[in-house]
Design an enzyme around this catalytic site. Structure first.
Site, PDB file in Angstrom:
ATOM      1  N   MET A  18      -8.077   8.506  -1.667  1.00  0.00           N
ATOM      2  CA  MET A  18      -9.015   8.967  -0.629  1.00  0.00           C
ATOM      3  C   MET A  18      -9.412  10.404  -0.907  1.00  0.00           C
ATOM      4  O   MET A  18      -8.561  11.227  -1.239  1.00  0.00           O
ATOM      5  CB  MET A  18      -8.346   8.888   0.739  1.00  0.00           C
ATOM      6  CG  MET A  18      -7.837   7.509   1.080  1.00  0.00           C
ATOM      7  SD  MET A  18      -7.084   7.519   2.706  1.00  0.00           S
ATOM      8  CE  MET A  18      -6.568   5.810   2.808  1.00  0.00           C
ATOM      9  N   MET A  20     -12.263  -5.262   3.297  1.00  0.00           N
ATOM     10  CA  MET A  20     -11.561  -4.354   4.209  1.00  0.00           C
ATOM     11  C   MET A  20     -11.507  -4.985   5.594  1.00  0.00           C
ATOM     12  O   MET A  20     -12.541  -5.368   6.153  1.00  0.00           O
ATOM     13  CB  MET A  20     -12.291  -3.006   4.308  1.00  0.00           C
ATOM     14  CG  MET A  20     -12.175  -2.111   3.096  1.00  0.00           C
ATOM     15  SD  MET A  20     -10.495  -1.704   2.572  1.00  0.00           S
ATOM     16  CE  MET A  20      -9.793  -0.967   4.052  1.00  0.00           C
ATOM     17  N   ASP A  77      -7.430  -6.159   2.881  1.00  0.00           N
ATOM     18  CA  ASP A  77      -6.747  -4.869   3.005  1.00  0.00           C
ATOM     19  C   ASP A  77      -6.942  -4.287   4.394  1.00  0.00           C
ATOM     20  O   ASP A  77      -8.061  -3.962   4.782  1.00  0.00           O
ATOM     21  CB  ASP A  77      -7.321  -3.929   1.935  1.00  0.00           C
ATOM     22  CG  ASP A  77      -6.609  -2.591   1.881  1.00  0.00           C
ATOM     23  OD1 ASP A  77      -5.677  -2.364   2.660  1.00  0.00           O
ATOM     24  OD2 ASP A  77      -7.012  -1.773   1.029  1.00  0.00           O
ATOM     25  N   GLY A  78      -5.820  -4.162   5.118  1.00  0.00           N
ATOM     26  CA  GLY A  78      -5.842  -3.481   6.405  1.00  0.00           C
ATOM     27  C   GLY A  78      -5.339  -4.349   7.540  1.00  0.00           C
ATOM     28  O   GLY A  78      -5.857  -5.436   7.781  1.00  0.00           O
ATOM     29  N   GLY A  79      -4.282  -3.893   8.199  1.00  0.00           N
ATOM     30  CA  GLY A  79      -3.760  -4.614   9.356  1.00  0.00           C
ATOM     31  C   GLY A  79      -3.118  -5.945   9.023  1.00  0.00           C
ATOM     32  O   GLY A  79      -3.000  -6.814   9.886  1.00  0.00           O
ATOM     33  N   ASP A 126      -3.979   3.719  -2.818  1.00  0.00           N
ATOM     34  CA  ASP A 126      -5.152   4.087  -2.023  1.00  0.00           C
ATOM     35  C   ASP A 126      -5.557   5.521  -2.324  1.00  0.00           C
ATOM     36  O   ASP A 126      -4.847   6.463  -1.967  1.00  0.00           O
ATOM     37  CB  ASP A 126      -4.835   3.940  -0.536  1.00  0.00           C
ATOM     38  CG  ASP A 126      -4.800   2.484  -0.112  1.00  0.00           C
ATOM     39  OD1 ASP A 126      -5.796   1.782  -0.359  1.00  0.00           O
ATOM     40  OD2 ASP A 126      -3.784   2.051   0.458  1.00  0.00           O
ATOM     41  N   GLY A 169      -1.939   1.548   9.351  1.00  0.00           N
ATOM     42  CA  GLY A 169      -1.467   1.350  10.712  1.00  0.00           C
ATOM     43  C   GLY A 169      -2.525   0.963  11.729  1.00  0.00           C
ATOM     44  O   GLY A 169      -2.279   1.029  12.930  1.00  0.00           O
ATOM     45  N   HIS A 183      -7.399   1.548  -5.446  1.00  0.00           N
ATOM     46  CA  HIS A 183      -8.486   1.322  -4.490  1.00  0.00           C
ATOM     47  C   HIS A 183      -9.151   2.671  -4.253  1.00  0.00           C
ATOM     48  O   HIS A 183      -8.613   3.522  -3.542  1.00  0.00           O
ATOM     49  CB  HIS A 183      -7.872   0.735  -3.206  1.00  0.00           C
ATOM     50  CG  HIS A 183      -8.834   0.547  -2.090  1.00  0.00           C
ATOM     51  ND1 HIS A 183      -8.436   0.283  -0.794  1.00  0.00           N
ATOM     52  CD2 HIS A 183     -10.199   0.561  -2.062  1.00  0.00           C
ATOM     53  CE1 HIS A 183      -9.505   0.155  -0.024  1.00  0.00           C
ATOM     54  NE2 HIS A 183     -10.572   0.329  -0.761  1.00  0.00           N
ATOM     55  N   PHE A 185      -7.065   5.046   6.882  1.00  0.00           N
ATOM     56  CA  PHE A 185      -5.740   5.211   7.476  1.00  0.00           C
ATOM     57  C   PHE A 185      -4.981   3.886   7.518  1.00  0.00           C
ATOM     58  O   PHE A 185      -5.584   2.833   7.735  1.00  0.00           O
ATOM     59  CB  PHE A 185      -5.858   5.748   8.909  1.00  0.00           C
ATOM     60  CG  PHE A 185      -6.539   7.086   8.968  1.00  0.00           C
ATOM     61  CD1 PHE A 185      -5.818   8.258   8.796  1.00  0.00           C
ATOM     62  CD2 PHE A 185      -7.914   7.163   9.153  1.00  0.00           C
ATOM     63  CE1 PHE A 185      -6.449   9.496   8.815  1.00  0.00           C
ATOM     64  CE2 PHE A 185      -8.555   8.400   9.182  1.00  0.00           C
ATOM     65  CZ  PHE A 185      -7.826   9.562   9.008  1.00  0.00           C
ATOM     66  N   HIS A 217      -0.407  -1.161  -4.732  1.00  0.00           N
ATOM     67  CA  HIS A 217      -1.768  -0.832  -4.308  1.00  0.00           C
ATOM     68  C   HIS A 217      -1.837   0.671  -4.044  1.00  0.00           C
ATOM     69  O   HIS A 217      -1.118   1.196  -3.179  1.00  0.00           O
ATOM     70  CB  HIS A 217      -2.101  -1.637  -3.043  1.00  0.00           C
ATOM     71  CG  HIS A 217      -3.474  -1.447  -2.517  1.00  0.00           C
ATOM     72  ND1 HIS A 217      -4.558  -2.187  -2.973  1.00  0.00           N
ATOM     73  CD2 HIS A 217      -3.966  -0.602  -1.574  1.00  0.00           C
ATOM     74  CE1 HIS A 217      -5.650  -1.817  -2.314  1.00  0.00           C
ATOM     75  NE2 HIS A 217      -5.318  -0.848  -1.465  1.00  0.00           N
ATOM     76  N   MET A 236     -11.383   4.975  -2.621  1.00  0.00           N
ATOM     77  CA  MET A 236     -12.212   5.256  -1.438  1.00  0.00           C
ATOM     78  C   MET A 236     -12.766   6.663  -1.629  1.00  0.00           C
ATOM     79  O   MET A 236     -12.357   7.618  -0.965  1.00  0.00           O
ATOM     80  CB  MET A 236     -11.347   5.138  -0.176  1.00  0.00           C
ATOM     81  CG  MET A 236     -10.977   3.703   0.149  1.00  0.00           C
ATOM     82  SD  MET A 236      -9.645   3.560   1.345  1.00  0.00           S
ATOM     83  CE  MET A 236      -8.254   3.671   0.240  1.00  0.00           C
ATOM     84  N   SER A 260       0.868  -1.185   0.000  1.00  0.00           N
ATOM     85  CA  SER A 260       0.000   0.000   0.000  1.00  0.00           C
ATOM     86  C   SER A 260       0.898   1.227   0.000  1.00  0.00           C
ATOM     87  O   SER A 260       1.601   1.493   0.974  1.00  0.00           O
ATOM     88  CB  SER A 260      -0.885   0.002   1.240  1.00  0.00           C
ATOM     89  OG  SER A 260      -1.391   1.312   1.446  1.00  0.00           O
TER      90      SER A 260
HETATM   91  C1  DX5 Z   1      -6.785   1.801   4.377  1.00  0.00           C
HETATM   92  C2  DX5 Z   1      -6.080   1.380   3.097  1.00  0.00           C
HETATM   93  C3  DX5 Z   1      -5.050   0.333   3.305  1.00  0.00           C
HETATM   94  C4  DX5 Z   1      -4.015   0.669   4.322  1.00  0.00           C
HETATM   95  C5  DX5 Z   1      -3.124  -0.495   4.584  1.00  0.00           C
HETATM   96  O1  DX5 Z   1      -7.842   2.631   4.059  1.00  0.00           O
HETATM   97  O2  DX5 Z   1      -7.011   0.901   2.162  1.00  0.00           O
HETATM   98  O3  DX5 Z   1      -4.480  -0.036   2.064  1.00  0.00           O
HETATM   99  O4  DX5 Z   1      -3.278   1.789   4.003  1.00  0.00           O
HETATM  100  O5  DX5 Z   1      -2.201  -0.134   5.562  1.00  0.00           O
HETATM  101  P1  DX5 Z   1      -1.822  -1.104   6.759  1.00  0.00           P
HETATM  102  O6  DX5 Z   1      -1.209  -2.324   6.169  1.00  0.00           O
HETATM  103  O7  DX5 Z   1      -0.858  -0.297   7.569  1.00  0.00           O
HETATM  104  O8  DX5 Z   1      -3.092  -1.420   7.518  1.00  0.00           O
HETATM  105 ZN    ZN Z   2      -6.407  -0.051   0.149  1.00  0.00          ZN
END
Ligand code: DX5
Ligand code: ZN
Length: 233
Positions: free
Chosen positions: A49, A149, A184-186, A47, A157, A78, A155, A45, A80, A20
């Site tokens: 936003m 998700m 995607d995420g964590g 992101d 982290g 992606h 965000f 990837h 958003m 990401s």
């Molecule tokens: C969140 C994003 C993710 C995110 C992943 O809205 O879609 O791609 O940045 O970051 P980590 O791996 O730190 O959760």
């Molecule tokens: Zn993403």
């Protein structure tokens, strides 16, 4: 890269770790992408936003268009964003190879998915942690990828939300092996194996790669953990 090539490439490369770029050094994007390509990242990837669909801003089509001149690597965008219909052509023109929109952002994604495919770009549908899989059911045939998700979007982290696991498993069962399932995420050493066992084949990772500094070692470790997980679905 055309739609069938990018889909084939990702299927063949699974498990795919998708860095990401939200967590990279924005002052050195060219170098960051080179380092990631050298570290065997198969796709980037991106992101996007808009400060409306999610409470954060990142970058848009002009930045992606500029990144496109720096690398041939596939771009997994992606979106958003609210009103993706209004901005879709900009992302297609910017050179995205996959474009994923959120089911929560549109009343009916059918025509958007068709527009993406007509441009020979892979199309995906994402769902937020609070959105049930049932919302995707009418549209699964129309998309190339589903993205689960595992954090609230907006965000990097954040902590992985385990409710994503049964959703991944359910979607994998529904789509079979032809379509891609992304999470995607964590995603990191502590969480990736569970998502792989549930049937994901693309693993978006921000912090787990960019906080590690040695991108190659971080990606290799994630691939090993995903490959080693026995598929339960
Ligand atoms: C969140 C994003 C993710 C995110 C992943 O809205 O879609 O791609 O940045 O970051 P980590 O791996 O730190 O959760
Ligand atoms: Zn993403």
């Amino acid at each position: 890269m055309n739609r069938s090539s990018v889909l084939e490439r990702l299927r063949a490369a699974a498990p795919v770790i998708a860095p990401s770029m939200l967590k990279c050094d924005f002052g050195n994007m060219h170098r960051e992408m080179q380092l990631l390509a050298d570290a065997d990242a198969a796709v980037f990837h991106l992101d996007v936003m808009d400060g409306h669909f999610v409470p954060n801003l990142s970058y848009g089509p002009m930045v992606i268009n500029s990144l496109r001149t720096m690398t041939d690597h596939p771009f997994d965008a992606h979106l958003m964003i609210s009103n993706p219909d209004r901005f879709l052509d900009d992302y297609i023109d910017a050179g995205c190879d996959l474009i994923t929109i959120h089911i929560e952002a549109v009343p009916d994604p059918t025509s958007l998915l068709q527009r993406i495919k007509s441009a020979d770009v892979g199309c995906g549908l994402a769902l937020n942690p609070g959105t049930p899989v049932s919302k995707l059911l009418p549209y699964l045939d129309d998309c190339d990828l589903v993205l689960v998700m595992s954090v609230e979007p907006g965000f990097g982290g954040q902590s992985f939300i385990p409710d994503a696991i049964p959703k991944i498993a359910q979607l994998r069962q529904l789509v079979g092996s032809e379509k891609l399932v992304s999470v995607d995420g964590g995603i990191g050493e502590a969480t990736i194996a569970r998502t792989a066992a549930a049937g994901a084949d693309i693993f978006v990772a921000g912090s787990a790669i960019f906080d590690a500094h040695d991108y190659r070692a971080a990606i290799r470790q994630l691939v090993e953990l995903a490959s080693g997980a026995a598929r339960t679905v």
